[in-house]
Design an enzyme around this catalytic site. Sequence first.
Site, PDB file in Angstrom:
ATOM      1  N   TRP A 128       5.827   4.589  -2.573  1.00 17.63           N
ATOM      2  CA  TRP A 128       4.747   3.567  -2.071  1.00 17.63           C
ATOM      3  C   TRP A 128       5.201   2.133  -1.674  1.00 17.63           C
ATOM      4  O   TRP A 128       6.219   1.638  -2.437  1.00 17.63           O
ATOM      5  CB  TRP A 128       4.056   3.402  -3.802  1.00 17.63           C
ATOM      6  CG  TRP A 128       2.886   2.484  -3.719  1.00 17.63           C
ATOM      7  CD1 TRP A 128       1.745   2.349  -2.997  1.00 17.63           C
ATOM      8  CD2 TRP A 128       2.759   1.296  -4.917  1.00 17.63           C
ATOM      9  NE1 TRP A 128       1.036   1.272  -3.576  1.00 17.63           N
ATOM     10  CE2 TRP A 128       1.564   0.734  -4.651  1.00 17.63           C
ATOM     11  CE3 TRP A 128       3.653   0.910  -6.080  1.00 17.63           C
ATOM     12  CZ2 TRP A 128       0.926  -0.408  -5.329  1.00 17.63           C
ATOM     13  CZ3 TRP A 128       2.972  -0.242  -6.654  1.00 17.63           C
ATOM     14  CH2 TRP A 128       1.828  -0.588  -6.481  1.00 17.63           C
ATOM     15  N   ASP A 208       7.332   5.510 -13.177  1.00 18.86           N
ATOM     16  CA  ASP A 208       6.105   5.088 -12.746  1.00 18.86           C
ATOM     17  C   ASP A 208       4.787   6.196 -12.756  1.00 18.86           C
ATOM     18  O   ASP A 208       4.882   7.060 -12.041  1.00 18.86           O
ATOM     19  CB  ASP A 208       6.128   4.504 -11.305  1.00 18.86           C
ATOM     20  CG  ASP A 208       4.722   3.849 -10.867  1.00 18.86           C
ATOM     21  OD1 ASP A 208       3.771   3.925 -11.641  1.00 18.86           O
ATOM     22  OD2 ASP A 208       4.771   3.356  -9.725  1.00 18.86           O
ATOM     23  N   LYS A 243      -6.797   4.969 -11.419  1.00 21.85           N
ATOM     24  CA  LYS A 243      -7.002   6.369 -10.931  1.00 21.85           C
ATOM     25  C   LYS A 243      -7.641   7.283 -11.996  1.00 21.85           C
ATOM     26  O   LYS A 243      -8.781   7.676 -11.651  1.00 21.85           O
ATOM     27  CB  LYS A 243      -5.900   7.037 -10.293  1.00 21.85           C
ATOM     28  CG  LYS A 243      -4.680   6.189  -9.744  1.00 21.85           C
ATOM     29  CD  LYS A 243      -5.254   5.376  -8.241  1.00 21.85           C
ATOM     30  CE  LYS A 243      -4.199   4.396  -7.934  1.00 21.85           C
ATOM     31  NZ  LYS A 243      -4.254   4.062  -6.557  1.00 21.85           N
TER      32      LYS A 243
HETATM   33  C1  LMR Z   1      -2.456   3.679  -2.819  1.00 25.08           C
HETATM   34  O1  LMR Z   1      -1.160   3.720  -2.707  1.00 25.08           O
HETATM   35  O2  LMR Z   1      -3.218   3.682  -1.964  1.00 25.08           O
HETATM   36  C2  LMR Z   1      -2.869   2.946  -4.184  1.00 25.08           C
HETATM   37  O3  LMR Z   1      -1.884   2.958  -5.006  1.00 25.08           O
HETATM   38  C3  LMR Z   1      -3.573   1.563  -4.042  1.00 25.08           C
HETATM   39  C4  LMR Z   1      -2.491   0.360  -3.511  1.00 25.08           C
HETATM   40  O4  LMR Z   1      -2.710  -0.576  -4.487  1.00 25.08           O
HETATM   41  O5  LMR Z   1      -1.590   0.601  -2.584  1.00 25.08           O
END
Ligand code: LMR
Length: 392
Positions: A128, A208, A243
């Site tokens: 992420w 996480d 989520k």
């Molecule tokens: C995503 O990866 O789309 C979600 O976790 C939303 C975000 O805050 O990035």
Amino acid sequence: MLSNLQQQPADALLALIKLYAADTRADKIDLGVGVYRTDDGATPVFAAIKAAEAKLLEVQDSKAYLGPEGDMGFVHALMPYVFGAGDPTMGGRIEGMQAPGGTGAVRLAVGLAKKAGVPRVWMGVPSWPNHAQIFADLGLELKTFAHSTKAGVTDMDALRAAIAEADAGDAILLHGCCHNPTGIDYSHEQWDEIAALVAEAKLLPILDLAYQGLGQGMEEDAYGVRRVLAAVPEALIAYSCDKNFGMYRDRVGALYVMAESAEGLGAILSNGHALARAAWSMPPDHGGAAVRIILEDPALTKLWLDELDAMRARMRQVRARLAEAGMAGSVDLTPLGGQNGLFSILPLSAEQILKLRTDHGIYMAGSGRINAAGLTMGNIDKFIADVAAVSA
Ligand code: LMR
């Protein structure tokens, strides 16, 4: 002084929300930011949340401050789901605090690691994008290794090599389930090995867990976290309800700390409270209170779990349909069937991703990540055909 500041690019993922909204094509498809969608393309408020909010409206008699730890009823009600119903505190060694969403929880975890003297964090990539941003913002060195291979499986060799190279006292960030952005999770056997390796190397795990219940089930998705916690003396766990309770904009999360001993836990948490106080003072209450009301009421808990089951079933249906399609041009969709959660990465070039957006109205992250929840039984064939058209 302020004119010293340089223009920063907008967050690429969040910028997609606006680009998509401005597109007037009726058949556009949003596979960008990670929100769940129904087969009608909607992101409705959970019925369990609506009921809890109605109850909250009725019973809440004050909005006076709670403190930097937030709503501890919420924090404790979640614990059996995360850590197991048997002894969710692991003999008094686990306690938590509320945080503004999963992002707030990750930030708090990394802040605590930094304050404890952790010099660097190891992390599988891609990850992420905000993970790396948070490390950079807090001044922790980031060391990366490949999360997965070209063949679409976890890269255990890269993970083993990284752990072998890490120093005792480094941290390692691991996605508990539904890996973002690849959807490629560790198997149970792999988690068993990872838990032992992390313990042996004396690394501090930052776990996480942002998508519990969207992969294989609430219990199944906690396997990795529980396995690691059973093997190591201490850990930080960042949790998101945004989520699995659909609370995105209400920012509902928690940070849990597992200490080496029950006696040491209070001092660690007091640092979490101090960091929170200096950052946001206390977390927003509403969403956490609504989640607590659900978890305190067996009928609402059942309603929530049924809604979560339906979400997971739909994600599996979309994934099965993609896998069934096999090849879309040069893109093999088969592996998506075995991946978990909202996300998968398609091996598309920047040019192909742009072409999908401009020529076909399909919006996805620049990494090739798709949020599979944006696909419905009504638009999935168009999506497959369009991927084939740009990648042929
Ligand atoms: C995503 O990866 O789309 C979600 O976790 C939303 C975000 O805050 O990035």
